[in-house]
Write an enzyme that holds these catalytic residues in place. Structure first.
Site, short mmCIF file in Angstrom:
data_model
loop_
_atom_site.label_atom_id
_atom_site.label_comp_id
_atom_site.label_asym_id
_atom_site.label_seq_id
_atom_site.Cartn_x
_atom_site.Cartn_y
_atom_site.Cartn_z
N LYS A 161 -10.04 12.46 8.89
CA LYS A 161 -9.54 12.02 10.19
C LYS A 161 -9.49 13.20 11.16
CE LYS A 161 -6.38 8.38 8.57
NZ LYS A 161 -7.01 7.25 9.27
N ARG A 211 -7.49 -0.63 1.27
CA ARG A 211 -8.01 -1.86 0.68
C ARG A 211 -8.46 -1.63 -0.77
NH1 ARG A 211 -12.37 -2.24 5.43
NH2 ARG A 211 -10.59 -1.24 6.49
N ASP A 254 1.82 6.10 5.72
CA ASP A 254 0.80 5.22 5.13
C ASP A 254 1.26 4.60 3.80
OD1 ASP A 254 -1.60 4.03 5.78
OD2 ASP A 254 -2.83 5.48 4.70
N LYS A 269 0.83 -1.21 0.00
CA LYS A 269 0.00 0.00 0.00
C LYS A 269 0.87 1.26 0.00
CE LYS A 269 -3.10 2.51 3.24
NZ LYS A 269 -3.95 2.37 4.46
N GLU A 293 -9.33 3.45 2.52
CA GLU A 293 -8.84 3.61 1.14
C GLU A 293 -7.78 2.59 0.77
OE1 GLU A 293 -7.58 5.16 3.66
OE2 GLU A 293 -5.45 4.80 3.29
N ASP A 351 -12.06 6.77 4.26
CA ASP A 351 -10.84 6.52 5.03
C ASP A 351 -10.43 5.04 4.97
OD1 ASP A 351 -8.67 7.12 6.58
OD2 ASP A 351 -9.80 7.28 8.47
N ASP A 367 -2.51 10.07 4.15
CA ASP A 367 -3.91 9.65 4.35
C ASP A 367 -4.62 10.63 5.28
OD1 ASP A 367 -6.30 8.35 4.56
OD2 ASP A 367 -5.53 6.66 5.76
N1 BES Z 1 -4.05 4.28 7.19
C1 BES Z 1 -5.14 3.94 8.02
C2 BES Z 1 -4.79 2.91 9.09
C3 BES Z 1 -3.82 3.34 10.14
C4 BES Z 1 -4.26 3.83 11.34
C5 BES Z 1 -2.46 3.26 9.92
C6 BES Z 1 -3.37 4.23 12.31
C7 BES Z 1 -1.55 3.65 10.88
C8 BES Z 1 -2.01 4.14 12.08
C9 BES Z 1 -6.28 3.37 7.18
O1 BES Z 1 -6.37 3.89 5.89
C10 BES Z 1 -7.54 3.74 7.86
O2 BES Z 1 -7.81 4.91 7.97
N2 BES Z 1 -8.30 2.75 8.31
C11 BES Z 1 -9.52 3.00 9.00
C12 BES Z 1 -10.54 2.02 8.50
C13 BES Z 1 -11.93 2.31 8.97
C14 BES Z 1 -12.45 3.55 8.30
C15 BES Z 1 -12.80 1.11 8.65
C16 BES Z 1 -9.27 2.82 10.48
O3 BES Z 1 -8.54 1.90 10.85
O4 BES Z 1 -9.78 3.60 11.26
ZN ZN Z 2 -4.61 4.56 5.08
MN MN Z 3 -7.47 5.70 5.83
#
Ligand code: BES
Ligand code: ZN
Ligand code: MN
Length: 497
Positions: free
Chosen positions: A273, A347, A284, A261, A345, A343, A266
């Site tokens: 966020k 996947r 990210d 990825k 994104e 968010d 992000d």
């Molecule tokens: N890049 C984030 C995941 C992440 C969180 C990486 C903290 C490093 C530290 C990912 O894109 C994300 O935002 N995931 C969301 C998914 C949710 C919206 C289902 C998450 O984990 O909150």
């Molecule tokens: Zn992300």
């Molecule tokens: Mn995200």
């Protein structure tokens, strides 16, 4: 940013008597009756008339893990200083050596040349730990910090041939260098590292390593229907890219596809966020960095494999051109996804890249990303979550344990799959419930993996980026996880198929 020069050295009194190193590193352990010297320290101890352990004890040293004590040699050796570093309990394993070596690497800052004897305990671990512990990233400081150790002489272990030692040194140095390549990319701030500039850097590195390089720009992505990457990247003024790097080794027996990825920043997009901690989303693209470093490593170590890295790059920004919650994207290969949260994104860009990777019928597919905050909730900041087809997942998790990156196997419980059912499209990008967020993401990715491909995903949301104070061989910022796990998987597949 740069790696110390490495050279193999003998570990005898004669060799020590003429070393050009300024500092000699010895290991200590915490024995039942106090501090003891670790294997490899004999010749240094002899220069102290066999009293080195007593001298260190007098100074308050105990041999506990990562303890560092510096001692002047007062003319007993050409090196002016002995650096004693604790390995902890006397049952020393590779990760104890790696962490102690990491602590020594930090303590060696400002030293032009050092000789380590931790390598007598474990050559590979001592090299990896020292190189990674000495890593610094000061490209953005007006005044450079104290320089890391410039040359590292590595004392040869007693057993084994010089030829075998040379090969181990080369492998360890190359692995450590690959980790620093990944760390440098993660540490480069998102105003300088965006899809286009990541692609440029990857091209340079690929050319240097003799690895084939292809890049699809936003026009090519649109022509071929990469709806996930285009959807996520659509909000940014800096358009997305998809990279493909290919190394084909001599007598390549197996083909391993890697997918990482590459969200260069992000924000969450329209599902934005919170401000607190958003800066950490500079990490990210850690999966992309790891996968890039790994294909270069395969080429440098000439593994008898074909390794193809697929790297989707995009910046997830909110804007008038951004994708929205409620949009339906048509992914590469034709499947449709209802976006319920912009968010989630990672996947989406991964799904496009997975489909493309599977078109080439790989024998294995290893994917990695900073996928979910849920990984951190489940496993904390130092334990990657490893999902996928069970047999391959367990094999990768065992290798992750052996490297000290400590990935742990996670299930994909069947009942979580229907939470991703969409009223409008083939699948939704998030589930309606909070629990098991990493596993829901795993289910989503699994839908895009071709039937029969042994597949694994390594979620490194926490482990890829370190915000606390330094420990072992891990400093602040990018950690380079899971480069060493992927390197171990490649070596294992090269050896055992
Ligand atoms: N890049 C984030 C995941 C992440 C969180 C990486 C903290 C490093 C530290 C990912 O894109 C994300 O935002 N995931 C969301 C998914 C949710 C919206 C289902 C998450 O984990 O909150
Ligand atoms: Zn992300
Ligand atoms: Mn995200």
């Amino acid at each position: 940013m740069s790696v110390p020069k490495l050279s193999l050295s003998e570990n005898t009194e004669a060799a020590l008597a003429k070393t050009r190193a300024e500092v000699v590193v010895v290991g200590t352990v915490r024995g039942a009756d106090g501090l003891e010297l670790a294997a490899g320290a004999e010749a240094v101890d002899a220069a102290f008339d066999g009293e080195l352990a007593d001298v260190l004890t007098t100074m308050g040293a105990t041999g506990k893990a990562e303890e560092t004590v510096k001692l002047p040699t007062l003319g007993r050796l050409p090196a002016g200083v002995v650096l004693a570093v604790g390995l902890g309990s006397p049952e020393v394993g590779p990760e104890d050596v790696r962490r102690a070596a990491g602590a020594s690497g930090r303590a060696l800052a400002g030293t032009a040349r050092a000789l380590t004897t931790l390598s007598a305990v474990d050559l590979q671990a001592a090299v990896e730990g020292t190189v990674l512990g000495s890593y610094t990233f000061d490209r953005y400081k007006s005044e450079p910090g104290t320089a890391p150790v410039g040359t590292l002489d590595v004392a040869a272990p007693e057993e084994g041939t010089t030829r075998a030692h040379r090969a181990t040194l080369k492998a360890a140095g190359t692995i450590a260098e690959a980790v620093t390549v990944a760390r440098d990319l993660v540490n480069t701030p998102p105003n300088d590292l965006y899809p286009g500039s990541f692609a440029d850097r990857a091209r340079e590195l690929a050319e240097d390593a003799g690895v084939d390089f292809e890049v699809l720009d936003e026009k090519a992505l649109a022509r071929k229907g990469f709806g996930g990457i285009l959807g996520v990247g659509g909000g940014s003024s800096r358009p997305p890219r998809l990279l493909r790097l290919r190394y084909r080794g001599p007598k390549a027996r197996k083909k391993v596809a890697l997918v990482g990825k590459g969200i260069t920043f992000d924000t969450g997009g329209i599902s934005i966020k919170p401000a607190a901690g958003m800066d950490e989303m500079t990490s990210d693209m850690a999966g992309a960095a790891a996968v890039l470093a790994s294909v270069l490593l395969a080429a440098k170590l000439k593994y008898p494999l074909e390794v193809v890295a697929h790297i989707p790059l995009a910046e997830n920004m909110p804007s008038a051109t951004a994708y929205r919650p409620g949009d339906v994207l048509t992914m590469y290969g034709g499947r449709t996804v209802e976006v319920l949260n912009t968010d989630a994104e990672g996947r989406l860009v991964l799904a496009d890249a997975i489909v493309r990777a599977c078109e080439e019928d790989p024998d294995y597919l290893v994917e990695t990303s900073t996928l979910t905050g849920a990984q951190k909730v489940a496993l904390g900041n130092r334990t990657p979550g490893i999902m996928g087809e069970e047999e391959f997942r367990d094999r990768v998790a065992d290798l992750a344990q052996a490297t000290g990156e400590n990935g742990w196997p996670m299930p994909l419980p069947e009942e979580l799959r229907s939470d991703l059912d969409s009223k409008l499209a083939d699948i939704a990008n998030v589930s309606g419930q909070r629990w098991g967020g990493m596993l829901a993401a795993g289910h989503f990715l699994r839908e895009f993996v071709a039937e029969g491909v042994p597949w694994t995903h390594i979620d490194v949301a926490g482990p890829a980026y370190h915000t606390g104070s330094p420990w072992g061989y891990t400093g602040k910022g990018g950690t380079g996880v899971p480069v060493r796990t992927i390197a171990a998987v490649l070596a294992d597949v090269a050896d055992h198929g």
